[in-house]
Design an enzyme around this catalytic site. Structure first.
Site, PDB file in Angstrom:
ATOM      1  N   HIS A 531       0.876  -1.242  -0.107  1.00 30.82           N
ATOM      2  CA  HIS A 531       0.002  -0.200   0.059  1.00 30.82           C
ATOM      3  C   HIS A 531       0.972   1.256   0.072  1.00 30.82           C
ATOM      4  O   HIS A 531       0.639   2.022   0.900  1.00 30.82           O
ATOM      5  CB  HIS A 531      -0.908   0.014   1.258  1.00 30.82           C
ATOM      6  CG  HIS A 531      -1.863  -1.168   1.422  1.00 30.82           C
ATOM      7  ND1 HIS A 531      -2.403  -1.257   2.387  1.00 30.82           N
ATOM      8  CD2 HIS A 531      -2.465  -1.976   0.363  1.00 30.82           C
ATOM      9  CE1 HIS A 531      -3.375  -2.540   2.260  1.00 30.82           C
ATOM     10  NE2 HIS A 531      -3.276  -2.733   0.789  1.00 30.82           N
ATOM     11  N   HIS A 575      -7.240  -0.648   3.412  1.00 29.79           N
ATOM     12  CA  HIS A 575      -6.478  -1.049   2.039  1.00 29.79           C
ATOM     13  C   HIS A 575      -6.778  -0.195   0.933  1.00 29.79           C
ATOM     14  O   HIS A 575      -7.893   0.281   0.726  1.00 29.79           O
ATOM     15  CB  HIS A 575      -7.000  -2.537   1.684  1.00 29.79           C
ATOM     16  CG  HIS A 575      -6.631  -3.512   2.825  1.00 29.79           C
ATOM     17  ND1 HIS A 575      -6.068  -4.670   2.480  1.00 29.79           N
ATOM     18  CD2 HIS A 575      -6.824  -3.658   4.059  1.00 29.79           C
ATOM     19  CE1 HIS A 575      -5.897  -5.298   3.757  1.00 29.79           C
ATOM     20  NE2 HIS A 575      -6.190  -4.674   4.359  1.00 29.79           N
TER      21      HIS A 575
END
Length: 594
Positions: A531, A575
């Site tokens: 990420h 996320h």
């Protein structure tokens, strides 16, 4: 991340098929060299921009994708096969982080999709938006109230299409329907395959509710607590930006998509208002191929991601002049923040040997996998509709935690999280093969509000050389503390009665580890949740830091915007794909003026 050698055989099946109509392989197939808008990258954000711009038939749009088509790529369709797509495949950029001193000098792969849909075609499909405080802080930092949660949540209706799970089970109590849209673009759903541990997880939220409360739906803006995962899966199949946004406009006369087109730099085309203008885009299919330049009448939108975008900007002479001079690149815009401020969520698997069912036996059985594939192909049901988890949750440390006596709370707000818990019913350790026998439970502790920062910088002025990518993971005292406490927390999670007859013993760490033993475990096994953000950070228009203004226009330049995860100045409590989708939806509205 799936350990089975049986699953690796599927890479032989996952071959790119023929391209869909109006997706081209060669530049000479394009309708011309000038378009109204050029979108660099057909990833999570880029396809949103292309689709929304193409809704206006007066806009002529070109999308440049460095990779291949997603058509016919089985691993990008079957949810459970997602981990076969990265690393070390043709579907991945195959980047690695620089050796990380705080992780025993390990070199860690950082998966980035290199096909239509970008990382939305290879990720693990977790789809939630984060804390309301993420967006409110973004609004505060940029001075633009349009980035606040009260405004950004309206884009959910445009974006998502909530659909029933693949198994059609009763979802009452597993989410809050009023928070969601059923008329948007991207199908998403609750888990479509139940696991034996599901009831144990929910029972734990009841028994240990003070530390691990149940959260019915994080789309409310409140992320704290543990609940049922929501995923970009519809009808048992992955939903990517390519299968949704891009598929909706491919075939229109005002959209061209070109594959195998790696952008090597933005081309300076003049000046507007005293700023150099970059309405040219140079690309090539490889280091030995000739370059082609195309031009935008209106704007170039760079959506190449948190690694690709700063690399392209720097190659174009937009960045820190000292760094550019060192690579013999002429500086057109001195913008020191380009590539800086890189941060990433850190993943730490915690494994236990268990008595009873898990997915490990399935993963070791080629016949079972083949049968499951047959079921999926027949009706899109069964174990292969499963992602890596059915449950995840976000948690924070108490205000009285010792770390806050010396370090300010780094969360985006007082109800935002510090760490995440992900529950998986099999062995899940990146880079470590699964044991040949036994059943396992994995509880991932992920660092959500890291204070460590790194950078992306050029290794050379060759656009086909990977840049140097160093997130400087776990370089701060808070980050080390957070994962140490995360290990202790997941052990308390398993102290619930629900696990008493299931969990046998921890793996790779002592039953009652000291802090020093936990820290050693972290250094040996922590990696990334894939990420990365922050390398083209958004900031107020007149701020001395940052790369883009609140309208996402590159500072000091004309004719170019950045729209991707790199514009987030900090990591959201999520996320990152869903927050990136919302950023792209707002960016499209800014560009089109609606």
């Amino acid at each position: 991340m799936l350990p089975s050698s049986s699953l690796s055989l599927l890479l032989g099946i996952a071959l790119a098929g023929p391209c869909v109509a109006d997706v081209f392989q060669r530049p000479e197939q394009l309708r011309g060299t000038t378009y109204d808008y050029i979108v660099v990258g057909s990833g999570t954000a880029g396809n949103v921009i292309a689709a929304r711009l193409a809704e206006d038939r007066k806009n002529d749009v070109l999308v440049l994708e460095a990779g291949i088509s997603n058509e016919g790529v089985l691993g990008s369709q079957v949810p459970f096969f997602a981990p076969t797509l990265t690393p070390s495949t043709i579907y991945d950029w195959n980047y690695t982080y620089a050796p990380q001193p705080n992780l025993n000098g390990r070199v860690i792969p950082i998966a980035r999709g290199r096909l239509l849909g970008g990382s939305s075609s290879v990720n693990y499909m977790v789809h939630h938006y984060g804390s309301s405080e993420d967006y409110d802080l973004l609004a505060k930092l940029t001075g633009d109230s349009g980035w606040s949660w009260s405004n950004m949540k309206r884009y959910i209706a445009r974006h998502e299409k909530f659909v029933p799970p693949a198994d059609g089970h009763n979802t009452t109590g597993q989410y809050i329907p009023s928070l969601h849209s059923t008329s948007g673009v991207l199908p998403k759903s609750l888990p479509g395959y139940s696991l034996p541990i599901d009831s144990r997880v929910i029972a734990t939220t009841k028994e240990l509710s003070s530390e691990f409360p149940f959260n019915q739906d994080t789309t409310s803006g409140n992320v704290l607590g543990l609940g049922w995962v929501q995923s970009s899966i519809g009808g048992g199949t992955r939903s990517s930006s390519a299968t949704t946004y891009l598929a909706g406009v491919v075939g229109r006369r005002n959209v061209d998509v070109l594959l195998n087109a790696q952008v090597t730099k933005l081309v300076k085309t003049g000046a507007v208002g005293g700023k150099p203008s970059f309405r040219g885009v140079q690309f090539a299919s490889g280091p030995q191929s000739s370059s082609t330049t195309v031009y935008a009448r209106k704007e170039v939108i760079v959506s190449a991601g948190s690694i690709g975008t700063p690399q392209i900007l720097q190659l174009s002479g937009i960045g820190d002049k000292a760094d550019l001079a060192a690579k013999s690149i002429t500086t057109h815009v001195h913008l020191p923040s380009v590539g800086k401020n890189l941060s990433d969520h850190v993943l730490l698997p915690n494994n236990w040997k268990v008595r009873g069912p898990s997915l490990d036996d399935f993963l070791r059985d080629p016949a079972a996998i083949d049968a499951a594939l047959g079921q999926w192909q027949a009706n899109k049901t069964g174990v292969l509709v499963h992602g890596i988890t059915n449950h995840l949750g976000f948690f924070r440390f108490p205000k009285s935690a010792p770390i806050f006596k010396t370090i300010p709370d780094p969360a985006t707000g007082p109800t935002a999280s510090h760490w995440e818990l992900i529950v998986s019913s099999y062995w899940l350790v990146p880079g470590v093969a699964s044991p040949e026998t036994g059943n396992y439970l994995t509880l991932i502790a992920a660092l959500i509000s890291p204070t460590s920062r790194g950078e992306v910088k050029l290794a050379s002025n060759n656009p086909f050389d990977h840049p140097l990518i160093d997130p400087n993971l776990l370089s701060s005292n808070f980050d080390k503390y957070a994962l140490r406490e995360g290990v202790k927390s997941v052990r308390r999670f398993l102290s619930a009665k629900a696990w008493a007859d299931y969990v046998v013993s921890p793996v790779n760490i002592a039953a009652n580890p000291t802090d020093a033993e936990i820290d050693a475990y972290v250094r040996a096994f922590a990696s990334t949740v894939f990420h990365p953000v922050g390398t083209s950070a958004m900031s107020p228009a007149k701020a001395g830091w940052g790369v883009v203004d609140p309208q996402l226009r590159v500072k000091g330049a004309d004719g170019v915007r950045v729209v991707d995860a790199s514009v987030w100045p900090f990591l959201p409590n999520a996320h990152t794909q869903a927050p990136t989708y919302l950023v792209a939806e707002r960016a499209a509205s800014l560009i089109r003026g609606y």
